[in-house]
Design a protein around this motif. Structure first.
Motif, PDB file in Angstrom:
ATOM      1  N   LEU A  20       0.839  -1.206   0.000  1.00 18.57           N
ATOM      2  CA  LEU A  20       0.000   0.000   0.000  1.00 18.57           C
ATOM      3  C   LEU A  20       0.870   1.250   0.000  1.00 18.57           C
ATOM      4  N   MET A  21       1.900   1.231   0.867  1.00 19.89           N
ATOM      5  CA  MET A  21       2.777   2.383   0.950  1.00 19.89           C
ATOM      6  C   MET A  21       3.488   2.635  -0.377  1.00 19.89           C
ATOM      7  N   LEU A  22       3.924   1.547  -0.996  1.00 19.26           N
ATOM      8  CA  LEU A  22       4.625   1.665  -2.277  1.00 19.26           C
ATOM      9  C   LEU A  22       3.700   2.287  -3.325  1.00 19.26           C
ATOM     10  N   GLU A  23       2.473   1.793  -3.355  1.00 23.76           N
ATOM     11  CA  GLU A  23       1.508   2.311  -4.334  1.00 23.76           C
ATOM     12  C   GLU A  23       1.267   3.803  -4.107  1.00 23.76           C
ATOM     13  N   ILE A  24       1.097   4.171  -2.836  1.00 23.44           N
ATOM     14  CA  ILE A  24       0.849   5.571  -2.517  1.00 23.44           C
ATOM     15  C   ILE A  24       2.073   6.434  -2.841  1.00 23.44           C
ATOM     16  N   ALA A  25       3.261   5.889  -2.529  1.00 27.27           N
ATOM     17  CA  ALA A  25       4.482   6.639  -2.797  1.00 27.27           C
ATOM     18  C   ALA A  25       4.640   6.892  -4.295  1.00 27.27           C
ATOM     19  N   LEU A  26       4.419   5.847  -5.116  1.00 29.38           N
ATOM     20  CA  LEU A  26       4.552   6.015  -6.567  1.00 29.38           C
ATOM     21  C   LEU A  26       3.535   7.028  -7.078  1.00 29.38           C
ATOM     22  N   SER A  27       2.285   6.900  -6.594  1.00 32.40           N
ATOM     23  CA  SER A  27       1.253   7.853  -7.019  1.00 32.40           C
ATOM     24  C   SER A  27       1.671   9.264  -6.648  1.00 32.40           C
ATOM     25  N   CYS A  28       2.183   9.414  -5.440  1.00 31.88           N
ATOM     26  CA  CYS A  28       2.568  10.734  -4.949  1.00 31.88           C
ATOM     27  C   CYS A  28       3.643  11.332  -5.857  1.00 31.88           C
ATOM     28  N   ALA A  29       4.653  10.518  -6.203  1.00 34.17           N
ATOM     29  CA  ALA A  29       5.732  11.017  -7.046  1.00 34.17           C
ATOM     30  C   ALA A  29       5.190  11.470  -8.398  1.00 34.17           C
ATOM     31  N   ILE A  30       4.304  10.652  -8.978  1.00 32.75           N
ATOM     32  CA  ILE A  30       3.795  10.986 -10.309  1.00 32.75           C
ATOM     33  C   ILE A  30       2.844  12.184 -10.227  1.00 32.75           C
ATOM     34  N   ILE A  31       2.031  12.226  -9.177  1.00 30.85           N
ATOM     35  CA  ILE A  31       1.070  13.330  -9.074  1.00 30.85           C
ATOM     36  C   ILE A  31       1.785  14.671  -8.884  1.00 30.85           C
ATOM     37  N   CYS A  32       2.773  14.716  -7.979  1.00 26.00           N
ATOM     38  CA  CYS A  32       3.501  15.979  -7.758  1.00 26.00           C
ATOM     39  C   CYS A  32       4.073  16.492  -9.083  1.00 26.00           C
ATOM     40  N   ASN A  33       4.795  15.608  -9.803  1.00 22.64           N
ATOM     41  CA  ASN A  33       5.421  16.045 -11.043  1.00 22.64           C
ATOM     42  C   ASN A  33       4.396  16.297 -12.140  1.00 22.64           C
ATOM     43  N   GLY A  34       3.342  15.474 -12.160  1.00 27.29           N
ATOM     44  CA  GLY A  34       2.299  15.631 -13.179  1.00 27.29           C
ATOM     45  C   GLY A  34       1.562  16.949 -13.031  1.00 27.29           C
ATOM     46  N   VAL A  35       1.193  17.282 -11.800  1.00 29.42           N
ATOM     47  CA  VAL A  35       0.487  18.548 -11.575  1.00 29.42           C
ATOM     48  C   VAL A  35       1.400  19.713 -11.948  1.00 29.42           C
ATOM     49  N   PHE A  36       2.676  19.587 -11.630  1.00 32.88           N
ATOM     50  CA  PHE A  36       3.638  20.628 -11.996  1.00 32.88           C
ATOM     51  C   PHE A  36       3.682  20.811 -13.518  1.00 32.88           C
ATOM     52  N   LEU A  37       3.717  19.669 -14.232  1.00 29.52           N
ATOM     53  CA  LEU A  37       3.741  19.746 -15.704  1.00 29.52           C
ATOM     54  C   LEU A  37       2.476  20.418 -16.226  1.00 29.52           C
ATOM     55  N   ILE A  38       1.332  20.066 -15.625  1.00 27.54           N
ATOM     56  CA  ILE A  38       0.071  20.660 -16.069  1.00 27.54           C
ATOM     57  C   ILE A  38       0.095  22.170 -15.844  1.00 27.54           C
ATOM     58  N   VAL A  39       0.520  22.567 -14.636  1.00 31.66           N
ATOM     59  CA  VAL A  39       0.541  24.003 -14.331  1.00 31.66           C
ATOM     60  C   VAL A  39       1.480  24.729 -15.297  1.00 31.66           C
ATOM     61  N   GLN A  40       2.607  24.089 -15.625  1.00 29.51           N
ATOM     62  CA  GLN A  40       3.537  24.702 -16.565  1.00 29.51           C
ATOM     63  C   GLN A  40       2.878  24.946 -17.916  1.00 29.51           C
ATOM     64  N   ARG A  41       2.132  23.917 -18.387  1.00 33.17           N
ATOM     65  CA  ARG A  41       1.442  24.059 -19.674  1.00 33.17           C
ATOM     66  C   ARG A  41       0.430  25.184 -19.603  1.00 33.17           C
ATOM     67  N   LEU A  42      -0.316  25.222 -18.487  1.00 31.48           N
ATOM     68  CA  LEU A  42      -1.348  26.251 -18.361  1.00 31.48           C
ATOM     69  C   LEU A  42      -0.701  27.630 -18.337  1.00 31.48           C
ATOM     70  N   GLN A  43       0.430  27.740 -17.630  1.00 29.19           N
ATOM     71  CA  GLN A  43       1.116  29.033 -17.592  1.00 29.19           C
ATOM     72  C   GLN A  43       1.591  29.420 -18.983  1.00 29.19           C
ATOM     73  N   HIS A  44       2.111  28.433 -19.710  1.00 29.85           N
ATOM     74  CA  HIS A  44       2.593  28.688 -21.065  1.00 29.85           C
ATOM     75  C   HIS A  44       1.454  29.185 -21.946  1.00 29.85           C
ATOM     76  N   MET A  45       0.279  28.504 -21.797  1.00 34.88           N
ATOM     77  CA  MET A  45      -0.879  28.878 -22.610  1.00 34.88           C
ATOM     78  C   MET A  45      -1.403  30.255 -22.228  1.00 34.88           C
ATOM     79  N   ASP A  46      -1.073  30.686 -21.013  1.00 32.86           N
ATOM     80  CA  ASP A  46      -1.593  31.935 -20.482  1.00 32.86           C
ATOM     81  C   ASP A  46      -0.649  33.098 -20.773  1.00 32.86           C
ATOM     82  N   MET A  47       0.421  32.832 -21.526  1.00 35.10           N
ATOM     83  CA  MET A  47       1.436  33.843 -21.788  1.00 35.10           C
ATOM     84  C   MET A  47       0.799  35.115 -22.371  1.00 35.10           C
TER      85      MET A  47
END
Lengths: 410, 435
Positions: A20-47
Motif C-alpha cells: 500500500l505504501m509503495l503504491e501511494i508513494a509512486l502515485s505521490c511522485a507521479i502526481i507531484c510532477n504531473g500537476v507541476f507539468l500541467i501548471v507549466q502548460r497552463l502558464q505557457h498557454m496563459d502567456m
C-alpha cells in the motif's frame, strides 16, 4: 485515539502495508510532477501577448500578378480597409504574436561585438501600437515620417552603407530591462548588423514574439519603422469591437477582392484563433496529463478500497469483541480512518523522496525547471483526501459490525 | 491438471466479484494508458523508410566565419548547407546517389476552370531525390541530371494533387502553374508520405502528416524565384535576390552510401573538402559531420518530447497498477489460507499451489488485456481528436495488438508471483486445526 493497537496490527501485516505504501508513494511522485507539468502548460498557454486580442482580426492575401509597386499597393489596401464600417484602426505587420512564422534579429550592444547579445523579434509596420492596442510606457510612438521602405533598407545593408542610421525604434519592456538593467532605455543605441544602428525612442509594456517557445525570451520584441510591401507573408490587422469581428472580416475580404479580384485570401481569422492554434499542443498535453492523473487517483483509490475491505472482513471477530467490550461505532470508524491516515502518511513520506528524484531525472532529460516546493503539499493533500474517501466505505461497514459477532464461533 | 486449475481459478474469481472487477479494471487502465502512448511513440519514432534508412546519410559542413560560430557553444556543425557547397558535393558524385533539397510554400494555379489558386507544400530538389528515397511513380518518371543543369521547367506532382487537379487521369505532359510560372508535368507519384518526413527536418513545414504536393528541379525553380522556407545567413545580411552566392545556408543534402567502406570514404572526402575550402579561403573551420538517417532523427529530436514524456508517465502508471494488483491478489490469497491448507493436506504439492495461483493471476491478466485493448482504442480515439500534428496517425496495428496481451500477461504474472509464493508456503497443519 490510541495509536498503539493500530501500529501493533500493522506490524503483523507487513507485506500488505508495504504494498500500500509503495503504491501511494509512486502515485505521490507521479502526481507531484504531473500537476507541476500541467501548471507549466497552463502558464505557457496563459502567456500574455500585450495586444488587444479580442479586438483584432488578421487577413493575409497573395496577389496572383505581383503588383508593379508593392509598397503603393500596401498603402492602397490599408486605405481601403480603413473605410470599412466598424474598423477602428488598421496596420500591416510582418508577424503577429504567437503567429508561428517569425522574423527575428540578432541584437548587439556595440557594432564590433563578436557574438550577438540576444535574439529578438523584429516587428515591421506602421500604426502597430494603435492597432494592436499596445501600451506605451515610456517615450513616444513612431512617427509616419520616420518610416522607410524595406527595399531601401535591404539595399543599404547589402552595400554596408550606414546612411539613414541610426533609425528610431520601440522595444518591449522585457527587452529594455534585459539589455539595460536599472537604466533608462530611452535614447540608448543597439545594432542589428555592424552598420545598422537603432535608437530607442519608446518602450511598450508587453509584446510577445511570433515564435514564443521559451518563456524567458518570449517577450523580447522590437518595432522598427520599415514599410513592407504587400505580399503573402504580410498580415493586415484590423481593430474593431469584439462583436463586430465576423462582419468586419467579411467586409474586409469583400473590399480587398473588389480592389483586386484576382488575389487570393490565404487567411482570415479573429486573433483568438491564432492563439488557440499556437497553443494546441500544450492544450493536448495538459488534457492527457489531467486524464492520467485522474485515472491514477482512481486506481489508487480502488486499491485502498479493496485492501481495506479485505482487512475489515478479516477482522470482523476482533471488531465484534471490541464492540462487546464497549467501543462505540465511532471508535471503530476512527480506528480504520486513523490507520489509513498513518499508512498514507508513510507512503507520502517515501513519495516525496521519489517525487524529488523523478523531478531531477526529468530535468536531466527534458528542459524542465526544478519542481517547486509547493507541489509536495499539493500531492500530499490529494492522497490524504483520496485515502480517506476510499476507506470511508469499508470503515463504515466495519462500524456496522454488531457486537454479537464476538460470541459466535467463526 | 491445467484445466482443473483453470476451473479453481474461475470459481475463486467468481466468489469475490468486487475484488476481481477491481483487479481487472486497474490492470486494464494501466495497460490501456501504456498501449495508447506506446502506439503513438512507435508511430512517431518509426523508421520512415525501412528498406533504405541504413544507406541514407546527412552530411554537414561549416562555412561560418571563425568569429561567428553557428551555435553559441561553437560545437554544432550547421544543419543546412550553402548552395555552392551542396552543388560541389553533388557534382563530385562521391556517393552512389546524392540530392539537395529545400522546402517552399508555393502558390498553385489550377488549369483554367478547375478552381481557385491555392497554396501547397513544394520541394525544390535534384534528380536523385526519387530513386534515392524510393518515391514510387504512378505515371511518368523524375527528371534527369541534364534537366537540373538545363534549369528545366518540369514538375513531379503527388497523386493527391493529381486527383484534385486532373481527376486522377494520367497528367504527364500537361502544364501546372507554380508561383505564376508554367511547369510541364513529367511524373505523378503514388501516395508517398514518409513519417516522419525525415528529409525536411530544419527545412520548414511539418514533420508528420500528409506528403508534399509538388516537386520541381532546384535550379529551374530558383530561376523562377521560388523561395526556400528556411534560410540562415552568416554574412551582413541575406541578399535574397542572389541566394546562390549569398553567405547563407538553406539546403539539406542527403547521400546514399551502400556499405561501411563507402561511409568511411565519404567521411574522408568531406574532411578533405573542408580542408580544401579552408585552403581556398572560403572556410575558416574544418568541422564536418555525417549522420545516418535514424541517428539524425534522434539527434534532432524529431519525436516531440511530449510524446516520450507521455510514454514514461504511462509506464509509471502501469507500475502503480501492477503494485495495486499484487496487493489485491495477496489479500485474496491470504483469505484462502484454509482452502490452501486443505488442498496441501489432501496431497497437493507446493508447486501445484503455486501454479494454481499463477493461473488465477494469468486469467486476471488476460481479462485486463482485453479490457485494456478497449481502453487503448478509446485512448487512441481521444488522441485522434486532439489538435496535435501527429493526431490523425494514431491507430493500433496488429503487432501492437498482440503486444498488448504480452504486456498484460507479463504484468499480471509479475503481480501474481508474490501472492502465489505466499500461498505455497502456507503450512497446512495450523490452518486445518482452526477448522
Amino acid at each position: 485515539m490510541e495509536l498503539r493497537p493500530i501500529l501493533a496490527t500493522l506490524r503483523r501485516h507487513k507485506v500488505i502495508l508495504w504494498l500500500l505504501m509503495l503504491e501511494i508513494a509512486l502515485s505521490c511522485a507521479i502526481i507531484c510532477n504531473g500537476v507541476f507539468l500541467i501548471v507549466q502548460r497552463l502558464q505557457h498557454m496563459d502567456m500574455p501577448s500585450g495586444i488587444a486580442e479580442r479586438e483584432l482580426v488578421q487577413i493575409q492575401q497573395a496577389p496572383i500578378e505581383p503588383p508593379a509597386d508593392r509598397f503603393a499597393r500596401a498603402q492602397e489596401d490599408l486605405a481601403t480597409l480603413r473605410q470599412i464600417p466598424g474598423v477602428q484602426a488598421v496596420a500591416m505587420s510582418n508577424q503577429v504574436p504567437f503567429g508561428g512564422a517569425s522574423s527575428n534579429g540578432n541584437v548587439m550592444l556595440s557594432p564590433t561585438q563578436p557574438h550577438p547579445t540576444l535574439n529578438a523579434a523584429e516587428y515591421f509596420g506602421e500604426n502597430l501600437v494603435q492597432t494592436m492596442g499596445l501600451q506605451l510606457v515610456a517615450g513616444r510612438p513612431l512617427r509616419p515620417d520616420e518610416y522607410v521602405n524595406a527595399d531601401v533598407v535591404i539595399k543599404a545593408l547589402a552595400d554596408g552603407n550606414d546612411k539613414g542610421f541610426p533609425m528610431p525604434m520601440l522595444v518591449s519592456q522585457a527587452l529594455a530591462t534585459r539589455l539595460w538593467p536599472q537604466q533608462n532605455p530611452l535614447g540608448k543605441l543597439l545594432w542589428l548588423a555592424p552598420t545598422a544602428s537603432f535608437r530607442v525612442v519608446g518602450v511598450v509594456a508587453t509584446l510577445a514574439r511570433a515564435n514564443a517557445y521559451n518563456i524567458a525570451t518570449a517577450q523580447y520584441s522590437m518595432i522598427i519603422p520599415v514599410h513592407m510591401g504587400a505580399d503573402k507573408d504580410q498580415s493586415y490587422l484590423l481593430r474593431t469591437r469584439p462583436a463586430d469581428r465576423q462582419q468586419v472580416i467579411a467586409a474586409a475580404v469583400a473590399a480587398l477582392k473588389h480592389a483586386d479580384p484576382t488575389r487570393v485570401i490565404t487567411h482570415m481569422r479573429a486573433y483568438d484563433e491564432i492563439r488557440s492554434d499556437y497553443f494546441k499542443d500544450d492544450r493536448a498535453m495538459a488534457g492527457i496529463l489531467v486524464s492520467v492523473i485522474v485515472a491514477l487517483l482512481l486506481v489508487t483509490g480502488l486499491g485502498i478500497v479493496g485492501l481495506a475491505s479485505f482487512w475489515v472482513s478479516q477482522r470482523r471477530k476482533q471488531i465484534g469483541i471490541r464492540r462487546a467490550l464497549g467501543a462505540t461505532r465511532t471508535d471503530i470508524l476512527h480506528y480504520f480512518q486513523t490507520e489509513n491516515f498513518l499508512i498514507v502518511t508513510l507512503g507520502i513520506v517515501i513519495g516525496m523522496v521519489l517525487a524529488y528524484g523523478l523531478s531531477l531525472w526529468l530535468m536531466l532529460h527534458y528542459e524542465l525547471p526544478h519542481l517547486p516546493g509547493i507541489y509536495f503539499p499539493v500531492g500530499a493533500l490529494a492522497l490524504w483526501a483520496i485515502g480517506q474517501l476510499a476507506v470511508l466505505g469499508p470503515a463504515l461497514r466495519a462500524a456496522a459490525v454488531p457486537p454479537v459477532v464476538a460470541t459466535r464461533s467463526v | 491438471m491445467f484445466g482443473y486449475y483453470l476451473d479453481l481459478a474461475l470459481r475463486s474469481l467468481k466468489r469475490n466479484k468486487v475484488l476481481t472487477t477491481l483487479m481487472v479494471l486497474a490492470l486494464a487502465l494501466g495497460i490501456g494508458a501504456t498501449i495508447t502512448t506506446l502506439a503513438v511513440l512507435r508511430l512517431l519514432s518509426g523508421d520512415p523508410i525501412p528498406q533504405k534508412s541504413a544507406q541514407l546519410f546527412y552530411p554537414q559542413l561549416d562555412p561560418y566565419p571563425a568569429n561567428q560560430p553557428f551555435s553559441r557553444s561553437g560545437k554544432r556543425v550547421p544543419y543546412l548547407m550553402s548552395y555552392i557547397d551542396a552543388m560541389n558535393l553533388i557534382h563530385a558524385r562521391k556517393a552512389e546517389r546524392q540530392a539537395a533539397m529545400a522546402m517552399s510554400q508555393v502558390k498553385l494555379t489550377p488549369p483554367s476552370g478547375v478552381g481557385k489558386p491555392f497554396y501547397a507544400q513544394g520541394v525544390l530538389t535534384t534528380t536523385d531525390f526519387f530513386p534515392m528515397f524510393d518515391a514510387p511513380f504512378q505515371y511518368g518518371s523524375g527528371w534527369t541530371a541534364a534537366d537540373d543543369e538545363g534549369r528545366a521547367q518540369v514538375a513531379v506532382i503527388a497523386g493527391s494533387l493529381n486527383d484534385k487537379l486532373f481527376g486522377g487521369a494520367n497528367s504527364v505532359g500537361r502544364m501546372i502553374r507554380i508561383e505564376d510560372h508554367d511547369f510541364r508535368i513529367i511524373g505523378v507519384l503514388r501516395t508517398w508520405a514518409p513519417q516522419p518526413r525525415f528529409y525536411a527536418v530544419h527545412l520548414g513545414g511539418h514533420s508528420y502528416g500528409e506528403g508534399d504536393a509538388v516537386f520541381v528541379p532546384l535550379q529551374g525553380a530558383r530561376a523562377d524565384d521560388l523561395m526556400p522556407s528556411t534560410m540562415m545567413g552568416y554574412g551582413k545580411s541575406i541578399d535574397v535576390e542572389h541566394l546562390e552566392t549569398a553567405p547563407a545556408i538553406w539546403l539539406g543534402l542527403w547521400v546514399q552510401l551502400p556499405n561501411a567502406a563507402d561511409v568511411a570514404a565519404y567521411k574522408m572526402f568531406l574532411g578533405n573538402y573542408a580542408k580544401e575550402q579552408v585552403a581556398l579561403g572560403r572556410y575558416q573551420r574544418t568541422d564536418t559531420a555525417l549522420s545516418g538517417l535514424m541517428e539524425w532523427m534522434r539527434s534532432e529530436h524529431v519525436v516531440p518530447d511530449d510524446v516520450r514524456l507521455q510514454a514514461g508517465l504511462a509506464f509509471g502508471f502501469l507500475l502503480i497498477c501492477v503494485v495495486n494488483t499484487v496487493g489485491l491478489l495477496l489479500a485474496k490469497c491470504l483469505r484462502r489460507s484454509r482452502e490452501i491448507g486443505v488442498r496441501r493436506a489432501l496431497g497437493a504439492s507446493r508447486g501445484a499451489i503455486f501454479t494454481q495461483f499463477m493461473v488465477e493471476a494469468a486469467i486476471v491478466g488476460v481479462a485486463g488485456g482485453v479490457l485494456g485493448l478497449v481502453f487503448a482504442e478509446l485512448g487512441l480515439w481521444g488522441i485522434r481528436h486532439q489538435p496535435a500534428q501527429y493526431a490523425s496517425l494514431a491507430h493500433l496495428d496488429l503487432s501492437m495488438f498482440l503486444f498488448t496481451f504480452v504486456v498484460a500477461l507479463l504484468a499480471s504474472l509479475v503481480a501474481g508471483l508474490l501472492p502465489a509464493w505466499r500461498a505455497c508456503v502456507v503450512a497446512p497443519a495450523p490452518q486445518l486445526k482452526a477448522v
